[in-house]
Scaffold this motif. Structure first.
Motif, short mmCIF file in Angstrom:
data_model
loop_
_atom_site.label_atom_id
_atom_site.label_comp_id
_atom_site.label_asym_id
_atom_site.label_seq_id
_atom_site.Cartn_x
_atom_site.Cartn_y
_atom_site.Cartn_z
N ASP A 91 0.82 -1.20 0.00
CA ASP A 91 0.00 0.00 0.00
C ASP A 91 0.85 1.26 0.00
OD1 ASP A 91 -2.85 -1.19 1.98
OD2 ASP A 91 -2.46 -1.15 -0.18
N ASN A 92 1.97 1.22 0.72
CA ASN A 92 2.82 2.40 0.79
C ASN A 92 3.45 2.71 -0.56
OD1 ASN A 92 5.75 3.31 2.84
ND2 ASN A 92 4.39 4.53 1.63
N THR A 219 3.09 5.95 12.19
CA THR A 219 2.07 5.53 11.24
C THR A 219 2.58 4.28 10.52
OG1 THR A 219 3.03 6.96 9.58
CG2 THR A 219 1.14 7.82 10.79
N PRO A 220 1.67 3.48 9.94
CA PRO A 220 2.11 2.24 9.29
C PRO A 220 3.21 2.45 8.26
CG PRO A 220 -0.27 2.26 9.46
CD PRO A 220 0.20 3.58 9.97
N PHE A 221 3.07 3.52 7.43
CA PHE A 221 4.01 3.65 6.32
C PHE A 221 5.40 4.07 6.79
CE2 PHE A 221 0.64 2.47 4.04
CZ PHE A 221 -0.01 3.33 3.17
N ARG B 127 -3.50 8.84 7.49
CA ARG B 127 -2.17 8.70 6.91
C ARG B 127 -1.81 7.27 6.50
NH1 ARG B 127 2.07 11.64 10.51
NH2 ARG B 127 0.78 10.85 12.21
N ASP B 128 -2.75 6.32 6.69
CA ASP B 128 -2.43 4.98 6.19
C ASP B 128 -3.23 4.66 4.93
OD1 ASP B 128 -4.50 2.94 8.43
OD2 ASP B 128 -4.89 4.80 7.32
N VAL B 129 -3.81 5.68 4.30
CA VAL B 129 -4.56 5.47 3.07
C VAL B 129 -3.57 5.45 1.90
CG1 VAL B 129 -6.29 6.43 1.54
CG2 VAL B 129 -6.61 6.55 4.00
N PRO B 130 -3.57 4.40 1.08
CA PRO B 130 -2.60 4.33 -0.02
C PRO B 130 -2.98 5.23 -1.19
CG PRO B 130 -3.93 2.34 0.05
CD PRO B 130 -4.34 3.16 1.22
N ALA B 167 -0.91 9.21 -1.11
CA ALA B 167 -0.50 8.78 0.23
C ALA B 167 0.72 9.56 0.70
CB ALA B 167 -0.16 7.30 0.19
#
Lengths: 530, 207
Positions: A91-92, A219-221, B127-130, B167
């Motif tokens: 996703d990143n 954050t996840p990314f 902030r975790d939306v791709p 993102a």
């Protein structure tokens, strides 16, 4: 048979033909102990250990073992560190299935060449520096993950991290300077198996580290990038430990290595020729591509598969995926042991059958894994698949030492490279295109395993037979000496360069299984002439 | 056709190891909700920075009583078809339990049929939306948690009124600097040790 001094078979008095290729220790009459040496373990005349005490840290032999397998383990951890985090990374970086598949192929392709180069590096710098140079120069590539922002960068970084898998070569090489050749099979098998476990451990470690970093607030990314600092630091730490605690040889460091002539007494071109022209080499290169190769491919895809198909949390998928790789701790040694056990009764024919059975069963369970639509069945079939494939890896290296004596190093290297090549190929065919779902890809991979294991039926040793054919009845060709001596030409034989091969041929008579008949022991104990 | 499909669906369901009692097919739902969102068609939004204002409500031309089963409304951010290509983890499946089209929850509110006004909510894009192309859909759930109706900002083919979200990169300068420092340490430590050992070996030989 008359018990004349020196008659054929008399040198085998007392040998039962049941000595294992893998053994924990070598008894004293077979290899004499050097009693003047002051080491923690009994050693032979070259000061190589004769005993394999797994839980000891005795310097230098066991310490070398532990430093070596942990370094190899670390490289496996970093090479497959991305796999359990792919659901976040994709996703990143906006990856497609093709990108993910190509990155998986890249991660195993780099080491095909680096393993070949590592052999040369070990000869020049010694295994200790070979290991250290590789592990500390690939540490920056692991840290580079924090810079990656698109598919191209991701694939490139995984390719570079993959170079570190060449520590396999330094590991095995280093072990062979420290342990007597009679127990080197078990030592190397254990080190390889425990190192491979890293591919499983990483599926546990990385999601765990990622979760902790998320809880701290990232954050996840960003969290997944920070998580890569863990394998990176492990590289640096292991590099420093090997540098400070390790030594090249039992007696000290490198400089004596070349003096003893352990390096390149033989001409490389000849060694390569005899490896390449032996058809058995290529059969085992193919086979290893479908035991080790599919193990590496599965390390790359299995966590994402469980995450997507069964809607699991990231760390749950990681735990399940980890159990695949962690099975190596027992499965690979088990394969070697099963091979030895069969050899006791059926010799080389038993070894070939064991390999075929284990690898084909592994393929069957892989087909089942792709078809399983409930979680418990999928986990069960995955575990059975892992045992089959990893035991087959162990069983393969129970046979490889017998293919050639002169070219053992090159053949082992080619086989290892074949493993990586098989992994790249299966990932490219089954897990990169959107034509198949991952589940179908797994089943098709299982089918390919079954098909590509069939060539083992073609392996035939004139002195021992093959899976379906008994040994040759020709009185000349059916001896081990003929087989191993045929790797040397007349000139070389005249010079006596093949003496090690002849010694090996005598010792390998155990591969006849129960048919080994030693000449009857003489009735008078003292020889007829002194 | 209908009985066969019913048989297939129920057979498939019995193989599911999950705690749901049943599952709803998207094709069986009728759209009775009106959903509007602030992004214009083709607009590009930045994750973590830009806001989306969503408004939703019952379509007033629906006969009364249809909304008696609606208990909760959940508004979700959904992938447009162009962002689902080659990405099986975002696939649209008719069985809503397996459907992966809408993976981000914007807001959930209880439904009050007496309240005829449009509900609205302002959402900062998380902030975790791709990076992808999106539309917005709202589902209404009954008391058992099953979908009973929906509404979306785009048409049935999911072709118009789509917007894009970019993102965050996830990269930080501090992370980059740390990475460079650790890498440099690794390389310097390696060559440092190497040369020190070489010098010691030379020194020993000279003695």
């Amino acid at each position: 048979m008359p018990d004349i001094e020196g008659s054929p078979g008399s040198s085998m008095h007392g040998v039962t033909g049941r000595e294992q290729t893998f053994a924990f220790s070598v008894a004293s009459p077979i290899v004499p102990t050097d009693t003047t040496a002051k080491f923690a373990l009994p050693v032979d005349s070259e000061h190589k250990a004769k005993v394999f005490k797994i839980f000891s840290l005795a310097n230098p032999h066991m310490r070398t073992f532990h430093l070596s397998w942990i370094s190899f383990f670390t490289c496996f951890v970093s090479t497959f560190a991305a796999a359990p985090l792919v659901p976040i990374i994709r996703d990143n970086l906006n990856l497609t299935k093709a990108d993910i598949g190509n990155a998986g192929v890249a991660s195993v392709s780099g080491s095909i060449l680096s393993r070949l180069a590592m052999g040369v590096v070990c000869d020049l710098l010694g295994p200790r520096y070979g290991c250290v140079f590789l592990i500390m120069l690939t540490a920056p590539t692991v840290f580079c993950m924090s810079f990656v922002s698109d598919a191209g960068g991701y694939i490139a970084v995984r390719f570079m991290i993959g170079f570190s898998l060449a520590t396999f070569v330094s590991c095995q090489y280093w072990m062979s300077t420290m342990f007597n050749s009679k127990i080197i099979g078990l030592v190397n098998g254990t080190a390889a198996g425990w190192g491979n476990m890293g591919g499983g451990a990483t599926q546990l470690i990385m999601p765990l580290v990622y979760d902790v970093i998320r809880k701290v607030g990232a954050t996840p990314f960003t969290a997944w990038r920070i998580a890569f600092f863990v394998p990176g630091c492990l590289h640096v730490i292991m590099g420093i430990l090997v540098l400070t605690l390790g030594q090249d040889l039992p007696d000290g460091n490198l400089s004596t290595l070349q003096k003893k002539g352990e390096v390149r007494q033989d001409k490389f071109s000849k060694v390569l020729w005899y490896a390449v022209t032996n058809y058995r080499t290529w059969i085992f290169v193919l086979l290893y591509g479908y035991s080790m190769g599919v193990e590496l491919s599965t390390d790359n895809v299995i966590a994402e598969y469980f995450y997507d198909r069964f809607d699991l949390k990231l760390h749950t998928a990681g735990i399940i995926a980890a159990s695949f790789g962690m099975a190596n701790i027992v499965a690979r040694p088990f394969g070697g042991y099963a091979s030895d056990f069969a050899a006791r009764y059926f010799g080389m024919r038993g070894r070939l059958w064991v390999l075929w059975i284990l690898q084909t069963l592994g393929g069957g369970f892989c087909i089942w894994l792709g078809r399983a639509s409930s979680l418990p069945i999928a986990v069960l079939s995955m575990i059975l698949f892992s045992v089959g494939a990893q035991a087959a890896c162990g069983a393969t290296f129970g046979i490889i030492p017998f293919i050639s004596r002169r070219s053992l190093g090159v053949i082992s290297g080619l086989t290892g490279a074949g493993g990586n090549f098989g992994s790249g190929l299966t990932q490219l065919i089954f897990f990169t295109s959107s034509k198949y779902s991952t589940a179908t890809g797994l089943s098709l991979m299982g089918l390919m395993i079954v098909c590509c294991t069939l060539p083992v039926t073609l392996v035939y040793f004139p002195q021992w037979g093959g899976m379906f054919f008994p040994p040759s009845r020709d009185s000349v060709k059916s001896t081990e000496e003929f087989y191993y001596a045929s790797e040397w030409n007349e000139d070389e034989r005249q010079k006596g360069l093949h003496s090690n091969s002849i010694k090996f041929a005598e010792n390998s008579r155990s591969e006849r299984g129960r048919r080994v008949a030693s000449a009857p022991t003489p009735t008078n104990a003292t020889p007829t002439h002194v | 056709m209908e009985p066969t499909r019913l048989l297939l669906v129920s057979t498939f369901l019995t193989f599911l190891v999950s705690s749901c009692y049943g599952s709803v097919l998207f094709s069986s739902l009728k759209s009775t909700l009106i959903v509007n969102a602030s992004p214009k068609p083709g607009q590009v939004l930045e994750a973590g920075v830009d806001k989306i204002t969503v408004t939703w409500g019952l379509n007033q031309s629906i006969p009364a009583g249809v909304d008696s089963t609606y208990k909760t409304i959940k508004v979700k951010l959904c992938y447009a078809p162009v962002s689902q290509v080659d990405r099986a983890w975002r696939k649209t499946v008719d069985d809503l339990h397996k459907d992966k089209t809408c993976q981000f929850n914007i807001v959930a509110r209880p439904y009050n049929s007496a309240n005829k006004t449009l509900q609205s909510f302002e959402w900062i894009v998380e902030r975790d939306v791709p990076t992808a192309t999106y539309f917005i859909r709202a589902y209404a759930y009954d008391s058992e948690g099953l979908e009973v109706t929906f509404g979306q900002t785009t048409d049935a083919k999911k072709a118009n009124n789509l917007f894009v979200i970019n993102a965050i990169t996830g990269r930080h300068l501090s992370l980059d600097i740390a990475s460079i420092c650790f890498s440099a340490f690794s390389v310097l430590a390696l060559f440092g040790f190497f040369f020190i050992e070489k010098r010691k070996a030379k020194g020993n030989q000279g003695k």
